[in-house]
Design a protein around this motif. Structure first.
Motif, short mmCIF file in Angstrom:
data_model
loop_
_atom_site.label_atom_id
_atom_site.label_comp_id
_atom_site.label_asym_id
_atom_site.label_seq_id
_atom_site.Cartn_x
_atom_site.Cartn_y
_atom_site.Cartn_z
N UNK A 72 14.33 -10.29 -17.63
CA UNK A 72 13.08 -10.56 -16.92
C UNK A 72 12.57 -9.31 -16.21
N UNK A 73 13.44 -8.64 -15.47
CA UNK A 73 13.01 -7.45 -14.74
C UNK A 73 12.65 -6.30 -15.67
N UNK A 74 13.34 -6.22 -16.81
CA UNK A 74 12.99 -5.18 -17.79
C UNK A 74 11.59 -5.42 -18.35
N UNK A 75 11.28 -6.69 -18.64
CA UNK A 75 9.94 -7.01 -19.14
C UNK A 75 8.88 -6.77 -18.06
N UNK A 76 9.19 -7.12 -16.82
CA UNK A 76 8.26 -6.87 -15.72
C UNK A 76 7.98 -5.37 -15.58
N UNK A 77 9.03 -4.60 -15.68
CA UNK A 77 8.91 -3.14 -15.58
C UNK A 77 7.95 -2.61 -16.64
N UNK A 78 8.15 -3.02 -17.89
CA UNK A 78 7.30 -2.53 -18.97
C UNK A 78 5.87 -3.05 -18.84
N UNK A 79 5.72 -4.31 -18.49
CA UNK A 79 4.37 -4.88 -18.40
C UNK A 79 3.58 -4.23 -17.26
N UNK A 80 4.24 -4.00 -16.16
CA UNK A 80 3.57 -3.32 -15.04
C UNK A 80 3.01 -1.97 -15.49
N UNK A 81 3.82 -1.19 -16.18
CA UNK A 81 3.39 0.13 -16.62
C UNK A 81 2.37 0.06 -17.75
N UNK A 82 2.49 -0.95 -18.60
CA UNK A 82 1.49 -1.14 -19.65
C UNK A 82 0.11 -1.42 -19.04
N UNK A 83 0.07 -2.31 -18.05
CA UNK A 83 -1.21 -2.62 -17.40
C UNK A 83 -1.72 -1.44 -16.59
N UNK A 84 -0.80 -0.67 -16.04
CA UNK A 84 -1.21 0.53 -15.29
C UNK A 84 -1.91 1.51 -16.22
N UNK A 85 -1.37 1.67 -17.43
CA UNK A 85 -2.00 2.55 -18.42
C UNK A 85 -3.35 1.97 -18.89
N UNK A 86 -3.42 0.65 -18.93
CA UNK A 86 -4.69 0.00 -19.30
C UNK A 86 -5.77 0.31 -18.27
N UNK A 87 -5.37 0.27 -17.00
CA UNK A 87 -6.32 0.59 -15.92
C UNK A 87 -6.75 2.05 -15.96
N UNK A 88 -5.91 2.91 -16.53
CA UNK A 88 -6.24 4.34 -16.64
C UNK A 88 -6.99 4.67 -17.92
N UNK A 89 -7.38 3.64 -18.66
CA UNK A 89 -8.21 3.85 -19.84
C UNK A 89 -7.53 3.58 -21.16
N UNK A 90 -6.28 3.11 -21.15
CA UNK A 90 -5.59 2.77 -22.39
C UNK A 90 -6.35 1.71 -23.16
N UNK A 91 -6.40 1.85 -24.47
CA UNK A 91 -7.27 0.98 -25.28
C UNK A 91 -6.55 -0.21 -25.90
N UNK A 92 -5.25 -0.35 -25.69
CA UNK A 92 -4.52 -1.49 -26.24
C UNK A 92 -4.52 -2.61 -25.19
#
Length: 261
Positions: free
Chosen positions: A65-85
């Motif tokens: 659970x915490x591993x998934x949270x870690x990745x999802x947090x950073x995925x959304x952070x990259x999305x906020x910085x302009x990531x297109x996925x």
């Protein structure tokens, strides 16, 4: 900035798939150099280049659970910085991994229940369901059956007519599992097992479409299968079910279900 954020999302998606792989080796010197995130899953110091080993170490030390949270947090952070996925690429891959694990662990009923819960949310988010309700209806009148049908409308085209039939099969089996005790279930283990396989196939198809749209090459792409010969023929010929095209339900010798259109 957009390119860098998207590349980071690609790396995070790659790391996500490692959470569902066996025997991932992390060199001790690399493990010692990584600052793991806290219990909320937020990155605390690791470079995005270390996201794969950091995710695997997080899983080993603090759980999935915490591993998934870690990745999802950073995925959304990259999305906020302009990531297109978009986030659904990530969330579909999680479901593919989790449902796959349940299936491999011989818990097909749990795989069916989890997958259907996800798709109820997925179709609510992606379809313009408000436009298809009668004036006296609201969200409480939605059912998974209706959402599946809406997902095939020309305005949506989220799933194909063949996938619609398969989704209704899985939903039909889900209803038996969810509303009956193990002693009173109508359908055989084989029917439930097939529903879990179908569920995994359907998630995999949506994963591949999202990946293609994002220009993302999956290191472990879902297996290519002909659903007509692999699944529908089995359901019809081996189990004796018959799909009613005009009513969007499977007729069986057991439950007499008529989902609303």
């Amino acid at each position: 900035m957009v390119k860098a954020a998207t590349e980071s999302q690609h790396e995070i998606v790659r790391a996500l798939q490692y959470l569902y792989a066996d025997d991932v080796e992390i060199p001790p010197e690399l493990a010692d150099s990584i600052n793991l995130p806290d219990e909320k899953g937020e990155i605390t110091g690791s470079s995005i280049d270390d996201i794969v080993p950091a995710a695997v170490l997080m899983q080993r030390e603090h759980g999935q659970y915490n591993a998934l949270q870690f990745l999802y947090y950073n995925f959304r952070r990259m999305e906020e910085e302009g990531g297109t996925i978009d986030r659904w690429m990530f969330l579909l891959l999680v479901e593919y991994g989790e449902v796959g694990d349940l299936f491999l662990d011989e818990h097909p009923d749990a795989a069916v229940l989890r997958g259907c819960a996800f798709f109820d949310h997925y179709f609510r988010e992606l379809t313009d369901w408000h436009s298809y309700l009668d004036t006296n209806e609201d969200e409480s009148d939605l059912s998974l059956a209706r959402l599946i049908n809406m997902a095939t409308y020309d305005e949506e085209q989220i799933i194909s007519p063949t996938e619609q039939k398969l989704f209704h099969y899985v939903r039909h089996v889900r209803n038996d599992i969810a509303h009956h005790s193990w002693l009173a279930k109508e359908y055989t283990y084989d029917a439930v097992f097939t529903a879990a396989r179908v569920q995994l196939y359907l998630i995999g198809e949506l994963v591949q479409r999202k990946a293609a749209a994002a220009g993302l090459e999956l290191p472990q792409p879902p297996e290519e299968i002909d659903p007509e010969t692999e699944y529908i023929e089995t359901i019809e010929e081996d189990y004796g079910w018959e799909y009613q095209e005009g009513r969007y339900y499977w007729e069986t010798d057991a439950l007499d279900e008529r989902p609303p259109l």
